[in-house]
Design a protein around this motif. Sequence first.
Motif, PDB file in Angstrom:
ATOM      1  N   UNK A 439      53.122  47.423  59.252  1.00 14.68           N
ATOM      2  CA  UNK A 439      54.204  47.905  58.390  1.00 14.68           C
ATOM      3  C   UNK A 439      53.740  49.161  57.634  1.00 14.68           C
ATOM      4  N   UNK A 440      52.522  49.128  57.148  1.00 19.33           N
ATOM      5  CA  UNK A 440      51.991  50.289  56.416  1.00 19.33           C
ATOM      6  C   UNK A 440      51.812  51.478  57.363  1.00 19.33           C
ATOM      7  N   UNK A 441      51.355  51.201  58.572  1.00 18.61           N
ATOM      8  CA  UNK A 441      51.191  52.276  59.561  1.00 18.61           C
ATOM      9  C   UNK A 441      52.547  52.946  59.818  1.00 18.61           C
ATOM     10  N   UNK A 442      53.587  52.130  59.932  1.00 21.74           N
ATOM     11  CA  UNK A 442      54.930  52.690  60.127  1.00 21.74           C
ATOM     12  C   UNK A 442      55.329  53.567  58.941  1.00 21.74           C
ATOM     13  N   UNK A 443      54.984  53.116  57.741  1.00 21.52           N
ATOM     14  CA  UNK A 443      55.274  53.911  56.540  1.00 21.52           C
ATOM     15  C   UNK A 443      54.541  55.250  56.584  1.00 21.52           C
ATOM     16  N   UNK A 444      53.293  55.207  56.973  1.00 16.28           N
ATOM     17  CA  UNK A 444      52.505  56.448  57.070  1.00 16.28           C
ATOM     18  C   UNK A 444      53.100  57.384  58.119  1.00 16.28           C
ATOM     19  N   UNK A 445      53.480  56.807  59.264  1.00 11.33           N
ATOM     20  CA  UNK A 445      54.051  57.630  60.334  1.00 11.33           C
ATOM     21  C   UNK A 445      55.354  58.275  59.881  1.00 11.33           C
ATOM     22  N   UNK A 446      56.113  57.498  59.116  1.00  7.83           N
ATOM     23  CA  UNK A 446      57.377  58.061  58.631  1.00  7.83           C
ATOM     24  C   UNK A 446      57.101  59.176  57.616  1.00  7.83           C
ATOM     25  N   UNK A 447      56.055  59.000  56.816  1.00  4.76           N
ATOM     26  CA  UNK A 447      55.731  59.992  55.778  1.00  4.76           C
ATOM     27  C   UNK A 447      55.364  61.333  56.403  1.00  4.76           C
ATOM     28  N   UNK A 448      54.429  61.312  57.340  1.00  2.00           N
ATOM     29  CA  UNK A 448      53.953  62.625  57.819  1.00  2.00           C
ATOM     30  C   UNK A 448      54.731  63.162  59.009  1.00  2.00           C
ATOM     31  N   UNK A 449      55.442  62.285  59.705  1.00  6.99           N
ATOM     32  CA  UNK A 449      56.082  62.785  60.918  1.00  6.99           C
ATOM     33  C   UNK A 449      57.544  62.407  61.053  1.00  6.99           C
ATOM     34  N   UNK A 450      58.114  61.799  60.004  1.00  5.18           N
ATOM     35  CA  UNK A 450      59.512  61.346  60.087  1.00  5.18           C
ATOM     36  C   UNK A 450      59.742  60.511  61.347  1.00  5.18           C
TER      37      UNK A 450
END
Length: 479
Positions: A439-450
Amino acid sequence: ATANIGVVGLAVMGSNLARNLASREGNTVAVYNRSREKTDTLIAEHPEAGFIPTYDYTEFAAALTKPRTAIIMVKAGTGTDAVINELVNVFEPGDIIVDGGNALFTDTIRREKAVRETGINFVGAGISGGEEGALHGPSIMPGGSDESWVTLGPILKSIAAVAEGEPCVTHVGHDGAGHFVKMVHNGIEYADMQLIAEAYDLIRRGTGKSPAEIADVFAEWNTGELESYLIEITAEVLRQVDGETGKPLVDVILDQAGAKGTGAWTVQTALSLGVPVSGIAEATFARSLSSHPEQRAVAAELPGPQEAFQVDDVDAFIEDVRLALFASKIVAYSQGFDEIRAGAAEYGWNIDLGAIAKIWRAGCIIRAQFLNRLSDAYAATPDLPVLMTAPYFVEVFERAQAAWRRVVVAAAQAGIPSPAFSSSLAYFDGIRADRLPAALVQGQRDFFGAHTYKRIDKPGTFHTLWSGDRTEIEAEDTH
Ligand code: NDP
Protein backbone atom coordinates in the motif's frame (compact mmCIF):
# COMPACT_ATOMS: atom_id res chain seq x y z
CA ALA A 1 14.23 -50.30 -42.61
CA THR A 2 14.17 -52.22 -39.37
CA ALA A 3 14.69 -49.69 -36.55
CA ASN A 4 11.64 -48.25 -34.79
CA ILE A 5 13.68 -45.51 -33.13
CA GLY A 6 16.89 -43.63 -33.82
CA VAL A 7 19.31 -41.62 -31.71
CA VAL A 8 21.44 -38.77 -33.05
CA GLY A 9 24.33 -37.69 -30.81
CA LEU A 10 26.27 -40.41 -29.06
CA ALA A 11 28.08 -38.56 -26.28
CA VAL A 12 27.36 -39.79 -22.75
CA MET A 13 23.63 -38.94 -22.67
CA GLY A 14 22.82 -40.12 -26.19
CA SER A 15 24.70 -43.41 -25.95
CA ASN A 16 23.17 -44.23 -22.58
CA LEU A 17 19.69 -43.39 -23.82
CA ALA A 18 20.30 -45.53 -26.93
CA ARG A 19 21.39 -48.45 -24.73
CA ASN A 20 18.33 -47.99 -22.53
CA LEU A 21 16.08 -48.03 -25.62
CA ALA A 22 17.80 -51.09 -27.05
CA SER A 23 17.40 -53.01 -23.80
CA ARG A 24 13.58 -52.78 -23.96
CA GLU A 25 11.49 -55.45 -25.62
CA GLY A 26 10.48 -54.58 -29.16
CA ASN A 27 12.94 -51.76 -29.84
CA THR A 28 15.56 -51.74 -32.54
CA VAL A 29 17.73 -48.66 -32.42
CA ALA A 30 19.53 -46.90 -35.27
CA VAL A 31 22.35 -44.61 -34.16
CA TYR A 32 24.21 -41.71 -35.74
CA ASN A 33 26.89 -39.31 -34.55
CA ARG A 34 28.54 -36.44 -36.43
CA SER A 35 32.00 -37.83 -35.89
CA ARG A 36 32.35 -41.49 -36.76
CA GLU A 37 34.46 -42.53 -33.73
CA LYS A 38 31.66 -42.28 -31.17
CA THR A 39 29.44 -44.52 -33.31
CA ASP A 40 32.17 -47.10 -33.78
CA THR A 41 33.03 -47.12 -30.07
CA LEU A 42 29.42 -47.62 -29.06
CA ILE A 43 28.92 -50.46 -31.51
CA ALA A 44 32.16 -52.16 -30.44
CA GLU A 45 31.46 -51.85 -26.71
CA HIS A 46 27.80 -52.87 -26.83
CA PRO A 47 27.22 -55.67 -29.30
CA GLU A 48 24.37 -56.91 -27.07
CA ALA A 49 22.32 -53.82 -27.97
CA GLY A 50 21.93 -54.82 -31.63
CA PHE A 51 22.35 -51.22 -32.77
CA ILE A 52 22.10 -50.33 -36.42
CA PRO A 53 25.04 -47.98 -37.01
CA THR A 54 24.63 -45.31 -39.68
CA TYR A 55 27.17 -42.84 -41.01
CA ASP A 56 25.14 -40.19 -42.79
CA TYR A 57 21.65 -38.78 -42.46
CA THR A 58 20.31 -40.53 -45.58
CA GLU A 59 21.43 -43.87 -44.22
CA PHE A 60 19.98 -42.99 -40.82
CA ALA A 61 16.56 -42.13 -42.33
CA ALA A 62 16.59 -45.29 -44.45
CA ALA A 63 17.18 -47.43 -41.35
CA LEU A 64 13.99 -46.20 -39.65
CA THR A 65 10.49 -47.62 -40.06
CA LYS A 66 7.67 -45.09 -40.63
CA PRO A 67 6.64 -42.92 -38.99
CA ARG A 68 10.35 -42.34 -38.43
CA THR A 69 11.18 -41.35 -34.88
CA ALA A 70 14.55 -39.87 -33.90
CA ILE A 71 15.78 -38.53 -30.58
CA ILE A 72 18.46 -35.84 -30.78
CA MET A 73 20.93 -35.77 -27.87
CA VAL A 74 23.51 -33.21 -28.92
CA LYS A 75 25.00 -30.08 -27.48
CA ALA A 76 22.05 -27.74 -26.89
CA GLY A 77 21.81 -24.64 -29.08
CA THR A 78 23.50 -24.51 -32.47
CA GLY A 79 24.16 -28.27 -32.36
CA THR A 80 20.44 -28.95 -32.09
CA ASP A 81 19.60 -26.57 -34.94
CA ALA A 82 22.26 -28.14 -37.15
CA VAL A 83 20.88 -31.64 -36.64
CA ILE A 84 17.26 -30.54 -37.15
CA ASN A 85 18.22 -28.91 -40.46
CA GLU A 86 19.74 -32.18 -41.64
CA LEU A 87 16.86 -34.36 -40.44
CA VAL A 88 14.10 -32.30 -42.09
CA ASN A 89 15.84 -32.93 -45.43
CA VAL A 90 15.67 -36.71 -45.10
CA PHE A 91 12.45 -37.15 -43.06
CA GLU A 92 8.87 -37.03 -44.41
CA PRO A 93 5.56 -35.59 -43.20
CA GLY A 94 4.30 -37.56 -40.19
CA ASP A 95 7.80 -38.42 -38.99
CA ILE A 96 8.88 -37.31 -35.52
CA ILE A 97 11.98 -35.43 -34.43
CA VAL A 98 12.53 -35.35 -30.67
CA ASP A 99 15.00 -32.97 -29.03
CA GLY A 100 16.02 -34.54 -25.72
CA GLY A 101 18.66 -31.92 -24.91
CA ASN A 102 18.37 -29.09 -22.44
CA ALA A 103 16.83 -26.56 -24.82
CA LEU A 104 15.41 -23.23 -23.76
CA PHE A 105 11.63 -23.59 -24.15
CA THR A 106 11.36 -20.52 -26.38
CA ASP A 107 13.83 -22.18 -28.78
CA THR A 108 11.62 -25.26 -28.71
CA ILE A 109 8.54 -23.16 -29.53
CA ARG A 110 10.44 -21.62 -32.46
CA ARG A 111 11.73 -25.00 -33.72
CA GLU A 112 8.37 -26.69 -33.38
CA LYS A 113 6.74 -23.99 -35.48
CA ALA A 114 9.40 -24.16 -38.19
CA VAL A 115 9.47 -27.97 -38.36
CA ARG A 116 5.66 -28.24 -38.33
CA GLU A 117 5.56 -26.32 -41.62
CA THR A 118 7.28 -29.27 -43.27
CA GLY A 119 4.60 -31.65 -41.95
CA ILE A 120 7.14 -33.30 -39.66
CA ASN A 121 6.39 -33.41 -35.94
CA PHE A 122 8.83 -31.82 -33.53
CA VAL A 123 8.84 -32.73 -29.86
CA GLY A 124 10.94 -30.96 -27.24
CA ALA A 125 11.41 -33.44 -24.41
CA GLY A 126 13.08 -32.59 -21.12
CA ILE A 127 15.08 -35.54 -19.83
CA SER A 128 16.32 -35.57 -16.24
CA GLY A 129 18.46 -37.99 -14.33
CA GLY A 130 21.93 -37.44 -15.73
CA GLU A 131 23.93 -40.29 -17.23
CA GLU A 132 22.59 -42.94 -14.88
CA GLY A 133 19.00 -41.86 -15.49
CA ALA A 134 19.48 -41.98 -19.25
CA LEU A 135 20.78 -45.54 -18.94
CA HIS A 136 18.44 -47.02 -16.35
CA GLY A 137 15.34 -44.84 -16.59
CA PRO A 138 15.04 -41.05 -16.59
CA SER A 139 12.09 -38.80 -15.85
CA ILE A 140 10.89 -37.54 -19.23
CA MET A 141 8.92 -34.36 -19.91
CA PRO A 142 7.83 -34.32 -23.57
CA GLY A 143 5.94 -31.51 -25.29
CA GLY A 144 4.83 -31.58 -28.91
CA SER A 145 1.66 -32.54 -30.76
CA ASP A 146 -0.96 -35.10 -29.76
CA GLU A 147 -0.24 -36.94 -33.03
CA SER A 148 3.41 -37.47 -32.14
CA TRP A 149 2.52 -38.62 -28.62
CA VAL A 150 0.60 -41.59 -30.10
CA THR A 151 3.84 -43.03 -31.53
CA LEU A 152 6.26 -41.61 -29.01
CA GLY A 153 4.31 -42.28 -25.82
CA PRO A 154 4.80 -46.08 -25.74
CA ILE A 155 8.51 -45.75 -26.61
CA LEU A 156 9.16 -43.19 -23.88
CA LYS A 157 7.11 -45.16 -21.37
CA SER A 158 9.29 -48.19 -22.09
CA ILE A 159 12.50 -46.38 -21.08
CA ALA A 160 11.30 -44.06 -18.32
CA ALA A 161 11.88 -44.60 -14.62
CA VAL A 162 9.00 -46.24 -12.77
CA ALA A 163 7.45 -44.87 -9.58
CA GLU A 164 4.92 -47.03 -7.78
CA GLY A 165 4.19 -48.91 -11.00
CA GLU A 166 3.74 -45.79 -13.13
CA PRO A 167 6.26 -44.68 -15.80
CA CYS A 168 7.75 -41.26 -15.13
CA VAL A 169 6.64 -39.68 -18.37
CA THR A 170 3.53 -37.75 -19.35
CA HIS A 171 2.58 -35.65 -22.36
CA VAL A 172 3.16 -32.33 -20.65
CA GLY A 173 1.54 -30.07 -23.28
CA HIS A 174 2.15 -28.71 -26.76
CA ASP A 175 5.34 -27.26 -28.30
CA GLY A 176 7.68 -25.95 -25.56
CA ALA A 177 5.70 -27.21 -22.54
CA GLY A 178 8.07 -30.12 -21.87
CA HIS A 179 11.21 -28.04 -21.91
CA PHE A 180 9.51 -25.38 -19.79
CA VAL A 181 8.70 -27.95 -17.12
CA LYS A 182 12.23 -29.38 -17.32
CA MET A 183 13.59 -25.86 -16.84
CA VAL A 184 11.53 -25.37 -13.69
CA HIS A 185 12.58 -28.84 -12.49
CA ASN A 186 16.18 -27.65 -12.68
CA GLY A 187 15.31 -24.41 -10.89
CA ILE A 188 13.75 -26.38 -8.04
CA GLU A 189 16.86 -28.56 -8.05
CA TYR A 190 19.00 -25.46 -7.51
CA ALA A 191 16.83 -24.42 -4.54
CA ASP A 192 16.82 -27.90 -3.02
CA MET A 193 20.62 -28.15 -3.27
CA GLN A 194 21.18 -24.70 -1.77
CA LEU A 195 18.81 -25.45 1.13
CA ILE A 196 20.68 -28.66 1.88
CA ALA A 197 23.99 -26.79 1.68
CA GLU A 198 22.74 -24.16 4.13
CA ALA A 199 21.54 -26.88 6.53
CA TYR A 200 24.98 -28.50 6.41
CA ASP A 201 26.75 -25.17 6.98
CA LEU A 202 24.60 -24.26 9.98
CA ILE A 203 25.05 -27.66 11.59
CA ARG A 204 28.77 -27.67 11.00
CA ARG A 205 29.37 -24.16 12.29
CA GLY A 206 26.84 -24.42 15.11
CA THR A 207 27.79 -27.81 16.51
CA GLY A 208 31.36 -28.41 15.33
CA LYS A 209 30.37 -31.82 13.97
CA SER A 210 32.67 -33.21 11.29
CA PRO A 211 31.47 -33.78 7.71
CA ALA A 212 31.38 -37.54 8.38
CA GLU A 213 29.21 -36.98 11.46
CA ILE A 214 26.92 -34.69 9.47
CA ALA A 215 26.75 -37.41 6.81
CA ASP A 216 25.14 -39.57 9.51
CA VAL A 217 22.61 -36.81 10.19
CA PHE A 218 21.64 -36.66 6.52
CA ALA A 219 21.49 -40.45 6.28
CA GLU A 220 19.13 -40.40 9.24
CA TRP A 221 17.01 -37.64 7.66
CA ASN A 222 16.82 -39.77 4.53
CA THR A 223 14.79 -42.35 6.43
CA GLY A 224 12.00 -39.85 7.15
CA GLU A 225 9.87 -37.21 5.46
CA LEU A 226 12.93 -35.59 3.82
CA GLU A 227 13.79 -38.80 1.99
CA SER A 228 15.15 -37.86 -1.44
CA TYR A 229 17.96 -38.49 -3.87
CA LEU A 230 19.64 -35.17 -3.06
CA ILE A 231 19.68 -35.87 0.69
CA GLU A 232 21.03 -39.35 -0.01
CA ILE A 233 23.91 -38.14 -2.20
CA THR A 234 24.67 -35.34 0.27
CA ALA A 235 25.48 -37.98 2.87
CA GLU A 236 27.73 -39.74 0.36
CA VAL A 237 29.59 -36.56 -0.55
CA LEU A 238 30.08 -35.55 3.10
CA ARG A 239 31.43 -38.98 3.98
CA GLN A 240 34.01 -38.96 1.19
CA VAL A 241 37.64 -38.63 2.28
CA ASP A 242 40.20 -37.10 -0.09
CA GLY A 243 42.74 -39.73 -1.16
CA GLU A 244 45.56 -37.22 -1.42
CA THR A 245 45.26 -35.22 1.81
CA GLY A 246 43.18 -37.50 4.02
CA LYS A 247 40.84 -34.58 4.68
CA PRO A 248 37.10 -34.63 4.10
CA LEU A 249 36.67 -34.12 0.35
CA VAL A 250 34.21 -31.28 0.97
CA ASP A 251 37.05 -29.35 2.63
CA VAL A 252 39.34 -29.55 -0.38
CA ILE A 253 36.77 -28.78 -3.06
CA LEU A 254 36.96 -25.12 -4.16
CA ASP A 255 33.87 -23.35 -2.80
CA GLN A 256 32.76 -21.80 -6.10
CA ALA A 257 29.60 -23.34 -7.53
CA GLY A 258 29.19 -23.64 -11.27
CA ALA A 259 26.00 -23.49 -13.29
CA LYS A 260 25.00 -24.36 -16.83
CA GLY A 261 22.21 -21.79 -17.01
CA THR A 262 18.91 -23.57 -16.41
CA GLY A 263 18.54 -21.95 -12.97
CA ALA A 264 19.06 -18.54 -14.51
CA TRP A 265 16.50 -19.35 -17.23
CA THR A 266 13.98 -20.32 -14.55
CA VAL A 267 14.50 -17.03 -12.74
CA GLN A 268 14.52 -14.89 -15.89
CA THR A 269 11.30 -16.52 -17.06
CA ALA A 270 9.72 -16.10 -13.63
CA LEU A 271 10.61 -12.42 -13.65
CA SER A 272 8.91 -11.90 -16.98
CA LEU A 273 5.87 -13.89 -15.86
CA GLY A 274 5.73 -11.96 -12.58
CA VAL A 275 6.03 -15.09 -10.44
CA PRO A 276 8.05 -14.78 -7.22
CA VAL A 277 10.38 -17.77 -7.21
CA SER A 278 12.54 -16.26 -4.49
CA GLY A 279 13.98 -19.56 -3.23
CA ILE A 280 15.17 -20.52 -6.72
CA ALA A 281 16.46 -17.00 -7.35
CA GLU A 282 18.45 -16.93 -4.09
CA ALA A 283 19.90 -20.35 -4.86
CA THR A 284 20.98 -19.18 -8.30
CA PHE A 285 22.46 -15.98 -6.90
CA ALA A 286 24.21 -17.92 -4.12
CA ARG A 287 26.12 -19.81 -6.82
CA SER A 288 27.00 -16.49 -8.49
CA LEU A 289 28.15 -14.99 -5.20
CA SER A 290 30.37 -17.97 -4.51
CA SER A 291 31.99 -17.69 -7.93
CA HIS A 292 33.50 -14.23 -7.50
CA PRO A 293 36.70 -14.92 -5.55
CA GLU A 294 38.09 -11.47 -6.31
CA GLN A 295 35.12 -9.78 -4.64
CA ARG A 296 35.07 -12.26 -1.78
CA ALA A 297 38.75 -11.63 -1.07
CA VAL A 298 38.12 -7.90 -0.68
CA ALA A 299 34.85 -8.31 1.19
CA ALA A 300 36.48 -10.64 3.72
CA GLU A 301 37.45 -7.41 5.50
CA LEU A 302 33.82 -6.62 6.31
CA PRO A 303 32.88 -6.93 9.98
CA GLY A 304 31.00 -9.95 11.29
CA PRO A 305 29.45 -10.74 14.67
CA GLN A 306 31.77 -10.56 17.68
CA GLU A 307 30.64 -13.70 19.45
CA ALA A 308 31.40 -17.21 18.30
CA PHE A 309 28.42 -19.32 17.24
CA GLN A 310 27.80 -22.23 19.57
CA VAL A 311 24.48 -23.96 20.06
CA ASP A 312 23.63 -25.31 23.51
CA ASP A 313 21.42 -28.23 22.65
CA VAL A 314 22.92 -29.93 19.62
CA ASP A 315 20.10 -32.42 19.00
CA ALA A 316 17.42 -29.77 19.32
CA PHE A 317 19.28 -27.49 16.92
CA ILE A 318 19.66 -30.25 14.34
CA GLU A 319 15.95 -30.98 14.57
CA ASP A 320 15.22 -27.27 14.09
CA VAL A 321 17.41 -27.23 10.99
CA ARG A 322 15.63 -30.32 9.65
CA LEU A 323 12.25 -28.64 10.04
CA ALA A 324 13.54 -25.38 8.53
CA LEU A 325 14.82 -27.35 5.57
CA PHE A 326 11.52 -29.14 5.07
CA ALA A 327 9.44 -25.96 5.33
CA SER A 328 11.76 -24.06 2.96
CA LYS A 329 11.71 -26.94 0.52
CA ILE A 330 7.91 -26.88 0.40
CA VAL A 331 8.10 -23.16 -0.40
CA ALA A 332 10.56 -23.79 -3.25
CA TYR A 333 8.33 -26.45 -4.81
CA SER A 334 5.25 -24.31 -4.34
CA GLN A 335 6.98 -21.43 -6.11
CA GLY A 336 8.16 -23.73 -8.92
CA PHE A 337 4.65 -25.08 -9.50
CA ASP A 338 3.39 -21.50 -9.52
CA GLU A 339 5.77 -20.78 -12.35
CA ILE A 340 4.54 -23.80 -14.30
CA ARG A 341 0.95 -22.67 -13.82
CA ALA A 342 1.78 -19.14 -14.97
CA GLY A 343 3.76 -20.46 -17.95
CA ALA A 344 0.86 -22.71 -18.95
CA ALA A 345 -1.52 -19.75 -18.83
CA GLU A 346 0.86 -17.52 -20.81
CA TYR A 347 1.67 -20.05 -23.53
CA GLY A 348 -1.68 -21.84 -23.72
CA TRP A 349 -0.59 -25.21 -22.38
CA ASN A 350 -2.98 -27.50 -20.56
CA ILE A 351 -0.59 -28.84 -17.90
CA ASP A 352 -1.76 -31.32 -15.29
CA LEU A 353 0.29 -30.23 -12.25
CA GLY A 354 -0.45 -33.43 -10.33
CA ALA A 355 0.91 -35.47 -13.24
CA ILE A 356 4.11 -33.41 -13.17
CA ALA A 357 4.57 -34.16 -9.47
CA LYS A 358 4.10 -37.85 -10.26
CA ILE A 359 6.71 -38.04 -13.04
CA TRP A 360 9.26 -36.41 -10.74
CA ARG A 361 8.93 -39.19 -8.16
CA ALA A 362 11.64 -41.29 -9.80
CA GLY A 363 14.41 -40.97 -12.37
CA CYS A 364 15.10 -37.27 -11.95
CA ILE A 365 17.46 -35.41 -9.66
CA ILE A 366 14.75 -33.95 -7.41
CA ARG A 367 13.06 -37.31 -6.91
CA ALA A 368 11.66 -37.48 -3.43
CA GLN A 369 9.14 -39.28 -1.36
CA PHE A 370 7.24 -36.07 -0.65
CA LEU A 371 6.28 -35.60 -4.31
CA ASN A 372 3.46 -38.02 -3.53
CA ARG A 373 2.10 -35.36 -1.19
CA LEU A 374 2.18 -32.86 -4.06
CA SER A 375 0.26 -35.12 -6.41
CA ASP A 376 -2.22 -35.89 -3.60
CA ALA A 377 -2.72 -32.15 -3.11
CA TYR A 378 -3.52 -31.61 -6.79
CA ALA A 379 -5.69 -34.72 -6.92
CA ALA A 380 -7.79 -33.31 -4.08
CA THR A 381 -7.89 -29.76 -5.49
CA PRO A 382 -6.79 -29.55 -9.14
CA ASP A 383 -6.94 -25.74 -9.25
CA LEU A 384 -5.17 -25.23 -5.93
CA PRO A 385 -3.98 -21.60 -6.14
CA VAL A 386 -1.06 -21.98 -3.73
CA LEU A 387 0.38 -25.47 -3.47
CA MET A 388 1.72 -25.00 0.04
CA THR A 389 -1.78 -24.31 1.38
CA ALA A 390 -2.75 -27.97 0.90
CA PRO A 391 -3.70 -29.56 4.26
CA TYR A 392 -0.61 -31.76 4.47
CA PHE A 393 1.71 -28.80 4.04
CA VAL A 394 -0.23 -26.63 6.46
CA GLU A 395 0.34 -29.35 9.04
CA VAL A 396 4.07 -29.27 8.30
CA PHE A 397 4.18 -25.48 8.67
CA GLU A 398 2.32 -25.71 11.96
CA ARG A 399 4.95 -27.99 13.34
CA ALA A 400 7.94 -26.38 11.59
CA GLN A 401 7.46 -22.65 11.67
CA ALA A 402 8.80 -21.94 15.15
CA ALA A 403 11.92 -23.97 14.40
CA TRP A 404 12.26 -22.29 10.99
CA ARG A 405 12.19 -18.85 12.62
CA ARG A 406 14.71 -19.89 15.26
CA VAL A 407 17.09 -21.15 12.59
CA VAL A 408 16.83 -17.99 10.49
CA VAL A 409 17.37 -15.83 13.60
CA ALA A 410 20.34 -17.93 14.69
CA ALA A 411 21.88 -17.75 11.22
CA ALA A 412 21.47 -13.98 11.09
CA GLN A 413 22.96 -13.52 14.56
CA ALA A 414 25.83 -15.84 13.84
CA GLY A 415 26.57 -14.20 10.50
CA ILE A 416 26.03 -17.41 8.57
CA PRO A 417 24.50 -16.77 5.16
CA SER A 418 21.19 -18.57 4.72
CA PRO A 419 19.66 -16.85 1.69
CA ALA A 420 17.38 -19.73 0.74
CA PHE A 421 16.12 -20.42 4.27
CA SER A 422 15.47 -16.77 5.03
CA SER A 423 13.97 -15.81 1.67
CA SER A 424 11.62 -18.81 1.85
CA LEU A 425 10.48 -17.68 5.28
CA ALA A 426 10.02 -14.12 4.01
CA TYR A 427 7.90 -15.46 1.15
CA PHE A 428 5.85 -17.53 3.58
CA ASP A 429 5.20 -14.51 5.78
CA GLY A 430 4.52 -12.31 2.76
CA ILE A 431 1.99 -14.57 1.07
CA ARG A 432 0.08 -15.21 4.30
CA ALA A 433 0.06 -11.53 5.36
CA ASP A 434 -3.27 -9.92 5.94
CA ARG A 435 -1.95 -6.54 4.84
CA LEU A 436 1.30 -5.75 3.03
CA PRO A 437 3.30 -2.52 2.85
CA ALA A 438 2.60 -2.66 -0.89
CA ALA A 439 0.00 0.00 0.00
CA LEU A 440 2.84 2.38 0.85
CA VAL A 441 4.67 1.49 -2.36
CA GLN A 442 1.51 2.40 -4.29
CA GLY A 443 1.42 5.72 -2.43
CA GLN A 444 5.04 6.41 -3.34
CA ARG A 445 4.42 5.49 -6.98
CA ASP A 446 1.45 7.81 -7.08
CA PHE A 447 3.52 10.61 -5.51
CA PHE A 448 6.41 10.63 -7.94
CA GLY A 449 4.81 9.26 -11.06
CA ALA A 450 1.04 9.72 -10.78
CA HIS A 451 0.76 5.97 -11.20
CA THR A 452 -2.60 5.97 -9.35
CA TYR A 453 -3.94 3.56 -6.76
CA LYS A 454 -7.08 1.68 -5.82
CA ARG A 455 -8.89 1.97 -2.50
CA ILE A 456 -10.04 -0.76 -0.17
CA ASP A 457 -13.43 0.86 0.38
CA LYS A 458 -14.75 1.74 -3.07
CA PRO A 459 -14.20 0.84 -6.75
CA GLY A 460 -12.32 3.08 -9.14
CA THR A 461 -8.83 4.40 -9.65
CA PHE A 462 -7.49 7.41 -7.78
CA HIS A 463 -4.68 9.94 -7.70
CA THR A 464 -3.79 12.43 -5.01
CA LEU A 465 -2.73 15.89 -6.20
CA TRP A 466 0.54 15.65 -4.28
CA SER A 467 2.07 18.84 -5.62
CA GLY A 468 -1.24 20.73 -5.42
CA ASP A 469 -3.69 20.87 -2.56
CA ARG A 470 -3.45 17.11 -1.94
CA THR A 471 -7.06 16.35 -2.62
CA GLU A 472 -7.89 13.03 -4.22
CA ILE A 473 -9.31 12.82 -7.71
CA GLU A 474 -10.65 9.95 -9.78
CA ALA A 475 -8.12 9.01 -12.39
CA GLU A 476 -7.62 6.74 -15.38
CA ASP A 477 -6.15 3.39 -14.47
CA THR A 478 -2.47 3.57 -15.46
CA HIS A 479 -1.25 0.79 -13.10
P1 NDP B 1 27.24 -32.76 -25.04
O1 NDP B 1 26.30 -31.72 -24.61
O2 NDP B 1 28.64 -32.74 -24.55
O3 NDP B 1 27.27 -32.77 -26.66
C1 NDP B 1 28.15 -33.60 -27.40
C2 NDP B 1 27.42 -34.23 -28.56
O4 NDP B 1 26.84 -33.23 -29.42
C3 NDP B 1 28.36 -35.04 -29.44
O5 NDP B 1 27.66 -36.19 -29.87
C4 NDP B 1 28.63 -34.09 -30.60
O6 NDP B 1 29.04 -34.73 -31.76
C5 NDP B 1 27.27 -33.47 -30.76
N1 NDP B 1 27.30 -32.22 -31.50
C6 NDP B 1 27.75 -31.02 -31.06
N2 NDP B 1 27.60 -30.09 -32.03
C7 NDP B 1 27.04 -30.72 -33.08
C8 NDP B 1 26.67 -30.29 -34.40
N3 NDP B 1 26.79 -29.02 -34.79
N4 NDP B 1 26.11 -31.20 -35.23
C9 NDP B 1 25.97 -32.49 -34.85
N5 NDP B 1 26.31 -32.94 -33.63
C10 NDP B 1 26.86 -32.07 -32.76
O7 NDP B 1 26.62 -34.23 -24.76
P2 NDP B 1 25.84 -34.80 -23.48
O8 NDP B 1 25.65 -36.23 -23.80
O9 NDP B 1 26.47 -34.40 -22.20
O10 NDP B 1 24.43 -34.06 -23.52
C11 NDP B 1 23.56 -34.15 -24.65
C12 NDP B 1 22.35 -33.26 -24.40
O11 NDP B 1 21.65 -33.75 -23.24
C13 NDP B 1 22.66 -31.80 -24.11
O12 NDP B 1 21.69 -30.99 -24.70
C14 NDP B 1 22.58 -31.70 -22.61
O13 NDP B 1 22.24 -30.39 -22.19
C15 NDP B 1 21.47 -32.67 -22.32
N6 NDP B 1 21.46 -33.25 -20.98
C16 NDP B 1 22.62 -33.61 -20.36
C17 NDP B 1 22.60 -34.14 -19.08
C18 NDP B 1 23.85 -34.58 -18.45
O14 NDP B 1 23.79 -35.01 -17.27
N7 NDP B 1 24.98 -34.54 -19.13
C19 NDP B 1 21.34 -34.31 -18.36
C20 NDP B 1 20.19 -33.97 -19.10
C21 NDP B 1 20.26 -33.43 -20.35
P3 NDP B 1 30.61 -35.01 -32.02
O15 NDP B 1 30.91 -36.30 -31.32
O16 NDP B 1 30.70 -35.10 -33.50
O17 NDP B 1 31.37 -33.85 -31.46
